[in-house]
Design a protein around this motif. Structure first.
Motif, PDB file in Angstrom:
ATOM      1  N   LEU A 243     109.214  51.701 -22.704  1.00 29.53           N
ATOM      2  CA  LEU A 243     110.200  52.076 -21.692  1.00 29.53           C
ATOM      3  C   LEU A 243     111.436  51.185 -21.763  1.00 29.53           C
ATOM      4  O   LEU A 243     112.567  51.660 -21.616  1.00 29.53           O
ATOM      5  CB  LEU A 243     109.566  52.000 -20.302  1.00 29.53           C
ATOM      6  N   GLU A 244     111.222  49.900 -21.990  1.00 28.02           N
ATOM      7  CA  GLU A 244     112.360  48.988 -22.112  1.00 28.02           C
ATOM      8  C   GLU A 244     113.224  49.356 -23.308  1.00 28.02           C
ATOM      9  O   GLU A 244     114.457  49.302 -23.242  1.00 28.02           O
ATOM     10  CB  GLU A 244     111.858  47.551 -22.254  1.00 28.02           C
ATOM     11  N   SER A 245     112.601  49.754 -24.398  1.00 26.95           N
ATOM     12  CA  SER A 245     113.361  50.071 -25.603  1.00 26.95           C
ATOM     13  C   SER A 245     114.171  51.348 -25.450  1.00 26.95           C
ATOM     14  O   SER A 245     115.226  51.496 -26.070  1.00 26.95           O
ATOM     15  CB  SER A 245     112.415  50.205 -26.800  1.00 26.95           C
ATOM     16  N   ILE A 246     113.675  52.279 -24.634  1.00 31.82           N
ATOM     17  CA  ILE A 246     114.408  53.537 -24.447  1.00 31.82           C
ATOM     18  C   ILE A 246     115.762  53.273 -23.825  1.00 31.82           C
ATOM     19  O   ILE A 246     116.770  53.891 -24.183  1.00 31.82           O
ATOM     20  CB  ILE A 246     113.588  54.515 -23.570  1.00 31.82           C
ATOM     21  N   GLY A 247     115.827  52.315 -22.915  1.00 30.57           N
ATOM     22  CA  GLY A 247     117.075  52.042 -22.220  1.00 30.57           C
ATOM     23  C   GLY A 247     118.070  51.214 -23.009  1.00 30.57           C
ATOM     24  O   GLY A 247     119.269  51.232 -22.719  1.00 30.57           O
ATOM     25  N   ARG A 248     117.595  50.479 -24.027  1.00 33.14           N
ATOM     26  CA  ARG A 248     118.518  49.570 -24.707  1.00 33.14           C
ATOM     27  C   ARG A 248     118.614  49.776 -26.218  1.00 33.14           C
ATOM     28  O   ARG A 248     119.346  49.044 -26.886  1.00 33.14           O
ATOM     29  CB  ARG A 248     118.097  48.121 -24.451  1.00 33.14           C
ATOM     30  N   GLY A 249     117.896  50.735 -26.761  1.00 34.16           N
ATOM     31  CA  GLY A 249     117.922  50.877 -28.205  1.00 34.16           C
ATOM     32  C   GLY A 249     117.790  52.313 -28.653  1.00 34.16           C
ATOM     33  O   GLY A 249     117.753  53.244 -27.861  1.00 34.16           O
ATOM     34  N   SER A 250     117.735  52.464 -29.974  1.00 38.23           N
ATOM     35  CA  SER A 250     117.544  53.775 -30.581  1.00 38.23           C
ATOM     36  C   SER A 250     116.665  53.568 -31.810  1.00 38.23           C
ATOM     37  O   SER A 250     116.200  52.469 -32.085  1.00 38.23           O
ATOM     38  CB  SER A 250     118.885  54.401 -30.965  1.00 38.23           C
ATOM     39  N   GLY A 251     116.455  54.621 -32.552  1.00 38.80           N
ATOM     40  CA  GLY A 251     115.640  54.502 -33.748  1.00 38.80           C
ATOM     41  C   GLY A 251     114.194  54.863 -33.498  1.00 38.80           C
ATOM     42  O   GLY A 251     113.743  54.984 -32.355  1.00 38.80           O
ATOM     43  N   PRO A 252     113.434  55.020 -34.561  1.00 40.53           N
ATOM     44  CA  PRO A 252     112.038  55.455 -34.444  1.00 40.53           C
ATOM     45  C   PRO A 252     111.129  54.356 -33.917  1.00 40.53           C
ATOM     46  O   PRO A 252     111.512  53.184 -33.824  1.00 40.53           O
ATOM     47  CB  PRO A 252     111.675  55.831 -35.890  1.00 40.53           C
ATOM     48  N   ILE A 253     109.913  54.756 -33.565  1.00 43.00           N
ATOM     49  CA  ILE A 253     108.903  53.843 -33.022  1.00 43.00           C
ATOM     50  C   ILE A 253     107.648  53.964 -33.874  1.00 43.00           C
ATOM     51  O   ILE A 253     107.156  55.071 -34.120  1.00 43.00           O
ATOM     52  CB  ILE A 253     108.580  54.183 -31.557  1.00 43.00           C
ATOM     53  N   LEU A 254     107.130  52.819 -34.312  1.00 40.45           N
ATOM     54  CA  LEU A 254     105.893  52.782 -35.084  1.00 40.45           C
ATOM     55  C   LEU A 254     104.795  52.166 -34.227  1.00 40.45           C
ATOM     56  O   LEU A 254     104.978  51.097 -33.651  1.00 40.45           O
ATOM     57  CB  LEU A 254     106.079  51.956 -36.362  1.00 40.45           C
ATOM     58  N   VAL A 255     103.648  52.863 -34.156  1.00 41.05           N
ATOM     59  CA  VAL A 255     102.496  52.378 -33.395  1.00 41.05           C
ATOM     60  C   VAL A 255     101.370  52.061 -34.376  1.00 41.05           C
ATOM     61  O   VAL A 255     100.779  52.961 -34.974  1.00 41.05           O
ATOM     62  CB  VAL A 255     102.022  53.425 -32.361  1.00 41.05           C
ATOM     63  N   LEU A 256     101.094  50.780 -34.574  1.00 46.12           N
ATOM     64  CA  LEU A 256     100.020  50.335 -35.457  1.00 46.12           C
ATOM     65  C   LEU A 256      98.714  50.296 -34.676  1.00 46.12           C
ATOM     66  O   LEU A 256      98.675  49.793 -33.542  1.00 46.12           O
ATOM     67  CB  LEU A 256     100.337  48.940 -36.001  1.00 46.12           C
ATOM     68  N   VAL A 257      97.635  50.787 -35.275  1.00 47.35           N
ATOM     69  CA  VAL A 257      96.385  50.930 -34.524  1.00 47.35           C
ATOM     70  C   VAL A 257      95.188  50.371 -35.290  1.00 47.35           C
ATOM     71  O   VAL A 257      94.843  50.845 -36.375  1.00 47.35           O
ATOM     72  CB  VAL A 257      96.108  52.406 -34.168  1.00 47.35           C
ATOM     73  N   ASP A 258      94.582  49.349 -34.717  1.00 51.17           N
ATOM     74  CA  ASP A 258      93.268  48.849 -35.118  1.00 51.17           C
ATOM     75  C   ASP A 258      92.604  48.357 -33.841  1.00 51.17           C
ATOM     76  O   ASP A 258      92.751  47.197 -33.460  1.00 51.17           O
ATOM     77  CB  ASP A 258      93.374  47.724 -36.143  1.00 51.17           C
ATOM     78  N   SER A 259      91.906  49.245 -33.158  1.00 48.65           N
ATOM     79  CA  SER A 259      91.387  48.943 -31.829  1.00 48.65           C
ATOM     80  C   SER A 259      89.907  49.278 -31.738  1.00 48.65           C
ATOM     81  O   SER A 259      89.347  49.946 -32.597  1.00 48.65           O
ATOM     82  CB  SER A 259      92.150  49.745 -30.764  1.00 48.65           C
ATOM     83  N   ASP A 260      89.319  48.797 -30.664  1.00 46.72           N
ATOM     84  CA  ASP A 260      88.016  49.297 -30.256  1.00 46.72           C
ATOM     85  C   ASP A 260      88.289  50.571 -29.456  1.00 46.72           C
ATOM     86  O   ASP A 260      89.370  51.146 -29.559  1.00 46.72           O
ATOM     87  CB  ASP A 260      87.309  48.226 -29.421  1.00 46.72           C
ATOM     88  N   SER A 261      87.387  50.980 -28.640  1.00 51.46           N
ATOM     89  CA  SER A 261      87.662  52.090 -27.729  1.00 51.46           C
ATOM     90  C   SER A 261      88.406  51.530 -26.517  1.00 51.46           C
ATOM     91  O   SER A 261      88.886  50.398 -26.539  1.00 51.46           O
ATOM     92  CB  SER A 261      86.349  52.736 -27.300  1.00 51.46           C
ATOM     93  N   GLN A 262      88.542  52.314 -25.460  1.00 54.30           N
ATOM     94  CA  GLN A 262      89.075  51.755 -24.230  1.00 54.30           C
ATOM     95  C   GLN A 262      88.106  50.685 -23.706  1.00 54.30           C
ATOM     96  O   GLN A 262      86.922  50.712 -24.019  1.00 54.30           O
ATOM     97  CB  GLN A 262      89.273  52.846 -23.172  1.00 54.30           C
ATOM     98  N   ARG A 263      88.645  49.714 -22.943  1.00 48.29           N
ATOM     99  CA  ARG A 263      87.791  48.628 -22.456  1.00 48.29           C
ATOM    100  C   ARG A 263      86.861  49.150 -21.359  1.00 48.29           C
ATOM    101  O   ARG A 263      87.298  49.625 -20.323  1.00 48.29           O
ATOM    102  CB  ARG A 263      88.625  47.464 -21.923  1.00 48.29           C
ATOM    103  N   MET A 264      85.582  49.040 -21.608  1.00 49.94           N
ATOM    104  CA  MET A 264      84.594  49.562 -20.661  1.00 49.94           C
ATOM    105  C   MET A 264      84.113  48.443 -19.746  1.00 49.94           C
ATOM    106  O   MET A 264      83.023  47.895 -19.902  1.00 49.94           O
ATOM    107  CB  MET A 264      83.430  50.192 -21.430  1.00 49.94           C
ATOM    108  N   SER A 265      84.967  48.066 -18.804  1.00 52.75           N
ATOM    109  CA  SER A 265      84.612  47.037 -17.832  1.00 52.75           C
ATOM    110  C   SER A 265      84.791  47.576 -16.425  1.00 52.75           C
ATOM    111  O   SER A 265      85.595  48.483 -16.186  1.00 52.75           O
ATOM    112  CB  SER A 265      85.490  45.794 -18.013  1.00 52.75           C
ATOM    113  N   LYS A 266      84.074  47.014 -15.498  1.00 57.80           N
ATOM    114  CA  LYS A 266      84.164  47.447 -14.103  1.00 57.80           C
ATOM    115  C   LYS A 266      85.577  47.222 -13.565  1.00 57.80           C
ATOM    116  O   LYS A 266      86.120  48.072 -12.859  1.00 57.80           O
ATOM    117  CB  LYS A 266      83.145  46.691 -13.250  1.00 57.80           C
ATOM    118  N   ARG A 267      86.164  46.068 -13.913  1.00 54.21           N
ATOM    119  CA  ARG A 267      87.520  45.757 -13.447  1.00 54.21           C
ATOM    120  C   ARG A 267      88.511  46.828 -13.893  1.00 54.21           C
ATOM    121  O   ARG A 267      89.304  47.335 -13.083  1.00 54.21           O
ATOM    122  CB  ARG A 267      87.957  44.402 -13.984  1.00 54.21           C
ATOM    123  N   ASP A 268      88.489  47.155 -15.182  1.00 52.30           N
ATOM    124  CA  ASP A 268      89.449  48.127 -15.698  1.00 52.30           C
ATOM    125  C   ASP A 268      89.238  49.511 -15.088  1.00 52.30           C
ATOM    126  O   ASP A 268      90.202  50.206 -14.765  1.00 52.30           O
ATOM    127  CB  ASP A 268      89.340  48.198 -17.225  1.00 52.30           C
TER     128      ASP A 268
END
Length: 240
Positions: free
Chosen positions: A60-85
């Protein structure tokens, strides 16, 4: 390839990309001289409310102040399965992240996901699958839902699911199966410059319209999705 190797191959002209406790953020210079926002998840980190809101904020911050493409690098587990989250509304945080990526893509910031490690479930849906184009690197290990979890949900036996997975990509995890279903647009090669492959993709980026269902039909992985989606659109237009 390590994350450092991947970033170096992608951006030989320089970058300021950092890995902060599993959250990737920064920018990089493309061969054209323009800048690209780079973010994502590293080190097989589970995607929880804290990580999701940080990533959403960067976009969201980049939308207001920049241009150009966005790259999303992904090496994750699943979503965090915690009571807090879960109590904090993890589903809403993940949905928010997916929506800001889609919002950016629809407003002049083409989004590319690069799956270089593992990812699963909500984490994959909110990152790589929320981009316009998802690319895989050899060795990537995605799974929307693993077979043991699928067995619990469908009440089918593991034997039955394993048999279905042999012929139906929908029931099988893995990069090749997601590619056959149209979710992965293409798989890059580690043997050549990732910068060259990125520039070629940017030069021929498909339109913002989501074509995953059509790709799945062309590749024989999802034969009915495109037809059903078209029928739903027609019915919705008729009901106006």
């Amino acid at each position: 390839m390590t994350l450092d190797d991947i970033i170096a191959s992608l951006f030989p002209d320089g970058h300021d990309v950092r890995n902060d406790k599993g959250v990737i953020h920064g920018s990089a210079t493309l061969r054209s001289g323009s800048r690209m926002l780079v973010l994502g998840v590293a080190d097989r980190t589970a995607l929880g409310v804290d990580e999701a809101i940080k990533l959403s904020g960067h976009v969201l911050e980049s939308i207001g102040r920049g241009s150009g493409p966005i790259l999303v690098l992904v090496d994750s587990d699943s979503q965090r399965m915690s009571k807090r989250d879960e109590l904090l509304g993890l589903n809403e945080f993940l949905a928010h992240l997916a929506k800001v990526l889609i919002h950016a893509d629809m407003n002049g910031r083409p989004t590319i996901g690069l799956l270089y490690g593992h990812s699963a479930a909500g984490a994959l849906l909110a990152t790589g699958l929320a981009t316009r184009v998802l690319v895989g690197l050899p060795g990537a290990d995605p799974a929307v839902m693993d077979l043991p979890s699928m067995a619990k949900v469908t009440k089918l036996s593991m034997d039955a699911l394993e048999e279905k997975a042999k012929s139906t990509p929908v029931f099988a995890p893995g990069l090749s199966n997601l590619a056959q279903m149209g979710a992965v647009h293409m798989t890059w090669s580690n043997a050549t410059s990732l910068a060259d492959q990125l520039e070629a993709l940017l030069a021929g980026m498909p339109a913002a319209q989501d074509r995953r269902d059509a790709l799945g039909k062309e590749r024989g992985g999802r034969l009915k999705a495109a037809e059903i989606a078209e029928r739903v659109r027609d019915l919705a237009l008729q009901a106006r």
